[in-house]
Motif scaffolding. Structure first.
Motif, PDB file in Angstrom:
ATOM      1  N   LYS A   3       6.486   2.640  -5.322  1.00  0.00           N
ATOM      2  CA  LYS A   3       6.762   2.125  -3.977  1.00  0.00           C
ATOM      3  C   LYS A   3       5.503   2.160  -3.119  1.00  0.00           C
ATOM      4  N   ALA A   4       4.732   3.244  -3.242  1.00  0.00           N
ATOM      5  CA  ALA A   4       3.502   3.377  -2.462  1.00  0.00           C
ATOM      6  C   ALA A   4       2.495   2.297  -2.844  1.00  0.00           C
ATOM      7  N   LYS A   5       2.397   2.005  -4.149  1.00  0.00           N
ATOM      8  CA  LYS A   5       1.483   0.962  -4.612  1.00  0.00           C
ATOM      9  C   LYS A   5       1.918  -0.404  -4.103  1.00  0.00           C
ATOM     10  N   ALA A  57      11.441  10.286   5.345  1.00  0.00           N
ATOM     11  CA  ALA A  57      11.620   9.480   4.141  1.00  0.00           C
ATOM     12  C   ALA A  57      10.629   9.854   3.054  1.00  0.00           C
ATOM     13  N   GLY A  58      11.142   9.961   1.830  1.00  0.00           N
ATOM     14  CA  GLY A  58      10.299  10.196   0.674  1.00  0.00           C
ATOM     15  C   GLY A  58       9.726  11.588   0.585  1.00  0.00           C
ATOM     16  N   THR A  97      12.072  10.110  -9.910  1.00  0.00           N
ATOM     17  CA  THR A  97      11.949   9.726  -8.494  1.00  0.00           C
ATOM     18  C   THR A  97      10.500   9.792  -8.031  1.00  0.00           C
ATOM     19  N   THR A  98       9.724  10.725  -8.601  1.00  0.00           N
ATOM     20  CA  THR A  98       8.293  10.772  -8.284  1.00  0.00           C
ATOM     21  C   THR A  98       7.610   9.501  -8.765  1.00  0.00           C
ATOM     22  N   GLU A  99       7.932   9.049  -9.984  1.00  0.00           N
ATOM     23  CA  GLU A  99       7.381   7.795 -10.502  1.00  0.00           C
ATOM     24  C   GLU A  99       7.741   6.624  -9.596  1.00  0.00           C
ATOM     25  N   ALA A 157      -0.028  -2.974  -1.567  1.00  0.00           N
ATOM     26  CA  ALA A 157      -0.279  -4.385  -1.896  1.00  0.00           C
ATOM     27  C   ALA A 157       0.249  -5.307  -0.803  1.00  0.00           C
ATOM     28  N   ILE A 158       1.435  -4.978  -0.268  1.00  0.00           N
ATOM     29  CA  ILE A 158       2.017  -5.778   0.809  1.00  0.00           C
ATOM     30  C   ILE A 158       1.140  -5.707   2.057  1.00  0.00           C
ATOM     31  N   ASP A 159       0.659  -4.499   2.382  1.00  0.00           N
ATOM     32  CA  ASP A 159      -0.213  -4.346   3.548  1.00  0.00           C
ATOM     33  C   ASP A 159      -1.492  -5.175   3.398  1.00  0.00           C
ATOM     34  N   LEU A 160      -2.059  -5.178   2.187  1.00  0.00           N
ATOM     35  CA  LEU A 160      -3.264  -5.973   1.949  1.00  0.00           C
ATOM     36  C   LEU A 160      -2.973  -7.465   2.086  1.00  0.00           C
TER      37      LEU A 160
END
Length: 233
Positions: A197-199, A63-64, A190-192, A203-206
């Motif tokens: 998505k990574a950010k 993925a990605g 798609t890179t943007e 944030a969700i993980d934190l």
């Protein structure tokens, strides 16, 4: 779409699920813009510790990423690779397309080393005067192809997409110069999106860590919840 402007004139593509396309585009079947659409070995070759890489669906499904997963690649003897290459010889610039198990994942061959593929992968050699591999890769990721996959996929214990169905796929085809512009635009956008998505994931993980710590501290007496005001509904 939203902030993006469409073309001035459109025409009926003649394909029900494709609908209207820009007037100067064509609706074409994949078999008419490719030199070869073929799958890999129909048998399990001899695996060796060192040899020629032998790629399967699991090696390209990541993925990605437009890369391959080098961690668990199998290797086969050079003589078996040479025999397989008579029928199916992947080269840089070709497109790999997953057709068994996890289906519908395209990957451009952007590496130089020789390799062979299993039957679960399809090799697509484009006619470069008609379509670019970069544009075709994005086309295969679009809703149009997803619709055709759903029509053409056959499910038993696993999902399989047959070569004859892939050859009959429809694509909306702009001129080559426009294909390049579309591919470059999508590379950038798609890179943007992937960066955003990574950010968001970070944030969700934190927040998950904070939630777990909050619960732990509350149930072990590390915080006195009696001192914390709770808003009433």
């Amino acid at each position: 779409m939203g902030q993006y402007q469409g073309y001035e004139q459109y025409k009926d593509s003649g394909v029900e699920w494709l609908g209207d396309i820009p007037e100067h585009w064509e609706a074409v079947r994949l078999k008419h813009i490719t030199n070869k659409i073929i799958d890999g070995a129909h048998f399990t070759p001899t695996y060796v510790s060192e040899g020629i890489p032998f790629l399967r669906v699991t090696d390209i499904v990541q993925a990605g990423s437009n890369s391959i997963n080098m961690n668990n690649i199998k290797f086969i003897p050079e003589e078996e690779h040479e025999a397989l290459s008579i029928r199916c010889k992947p080269e840089k610039g070709d497109l790999l397309y997953s057709k068994n198990g996890t289906i519908g994942v395209p990957r451009i061959v952007d590496w130089d080393f020789e390799f062979s593929i299993f039957v679960s992968l399809c090799l697509i050699k484009v006619i470069k005067q008609k379509i670019s591999s970069e544009f075709l890769q994005y086309s295969l990721l679009g809703k149009l192809t997803e619709t055709q996959i759903n029509i053409g996929a056959k499910s038993n214990t696993v999902t399989n997409l047959h070569l004859d169905k892939i050859k009959e796929f429809w694509a909306a085809l702009p001129p080559l110069e426009e294909q390049d512009a579309i591919a470059q635009f999508l590379d950038h956008k798609t890179t943007e999106i992937d960066q955003q998505k990574a950010k968001i994931k970070q944030a969700i993980d934190l927040l998950k860590e904070y939630r777990t710590a909050l619960i732990t501290n509350a149930v072990t007496g590390k915080i006195d919840v009696r001192q914390v005001p709770i808003p009433q509904p």
